[in-house]
Design a protein around this motif. Structure first.
Motif, PDB file in Angstrom:
ATOM      1  N   ARG A   6       0.839  -1.208   0.000  1.00 22.42           N
ATOM      2  CA  ARG A   6       0.000   0.000   0.000  1.00 22.42           C
ATOM      3  C   ARG A   6       0.867   1.248   0.000  1.00 22.42           C
ATOM      4  O   ARG A   6       0.566   2.231  -0.690  1.00 22.42           O
ATOM      5  N   GLU A   9       2.334   1.708  -3.483  1.00 27.13           N
ATOM      6  CA  GLU A   9       1.286   2.192  -4.372  1.00 27.13           C
ATOM      7  C   GLU A   9       1.024   3.675  -4.136  1.00 27.13           C
ATOM      8  O   GLU A   9       0.898   4.458  -5.082  1.00 27.13           O
ATOM      9  N   GLN A  10       0.951   4.052  -2.873  1.00 29.78           N
ATOM     10  CA  GLN A  10       0.686   5.449  -2.533  1.00 29.78           C
ATOM     11  C   GLN A  10       1.838   6.352  -2.978  1.00 29.78           C
ATOM     12  O   GLN A  10       1.619   7.446  -3.499  1.00 29.78           O
ATOM     13  N   GLN A  13       1.641   6.884  -6.626  1.00 30.71           N
ATOM     14  CA  GLN A  13       0.543   7.805  -6.925  1.00 30.71           C
ATOM     15  C   GLN A  13       0.973   9.253  -6.676  1.00 30.71           C
ATOM     16  O   GLN A  13       0.732  10.137  -7.506  1.00 30.71           O
ATOM     17  N   VAL A  14       1.629   9.492  -5.555  1.00 31.87           N
ATOM     18  CA  VAL A  14       2.120  10.841  -5.243  1.00 31.87           C
ATOM     19  C   VAL A  14       3.131  11.281  -6.292  1.00 31.87           C
ATOM     20  O   VAL A  14       3.095  12.430  -6.780  1.00 31.87           O
ATOM     21  N   CYS A  79       9.887  10.221  -4.296  1.00 30.16           N
ATOM     22  CA  CYS A  79       8.850   9.226  -3.983  1.00 30.16           C
ATOM     23  C   CYS A  79       9.034   7.965  -4.817  1.00 30.16           C
ATOM     24  O   CYS A  79       8.923   6.848  -4.313  1.00 30.16           O
TER      25      CYS A  79
END
Length: 86
Positions: A6, A9-10, A13-14, A79
């Motif tokens: 998770r 994935e986050q 996305q960022v 990131c």
């Protein structure tokens, strides 16, 4: 889904959204610079301090937009790199 997945994935996305925002700001900066240059050319040579103030304000805003775009690019890369390492 595990917490690590998770998180990855986050982070991706960022990174993606930061990259898109940086691109949007780069396009905005181009248009903003064009408009600012026109304003500056129209007020060039005037003797009032307000005209000089407007020029300085526009230049400061342009630099701030450029710095924001650069910061978003750095955040995006950071990131992505972090996500790829975990």
């Amino acid at each position: 889904m595990s917490d690590v997945l998770r998180l990855k994935e986050q982070l991706h996305q960022v990174a993606m959204e930061a990259k898109q925002a940086a691109g949007g700001l780069a396009g905005f900066k181009l248009r903003f610079t064009q408009h600012s240059q026109l304003v500056e050319s129209l007020i060039a040579g005037t003797a009032t301090g307000i005209d000089r103030d407007i020029t300085e304000i526009l230049e400061a805003a342009s630099k701030a937009v450029e710095q924001a775009a650069e910061a978003l690019e750095i955040a995006s890369a950071g990131c992505k790199n972090y996500a790829d390492q975990i």
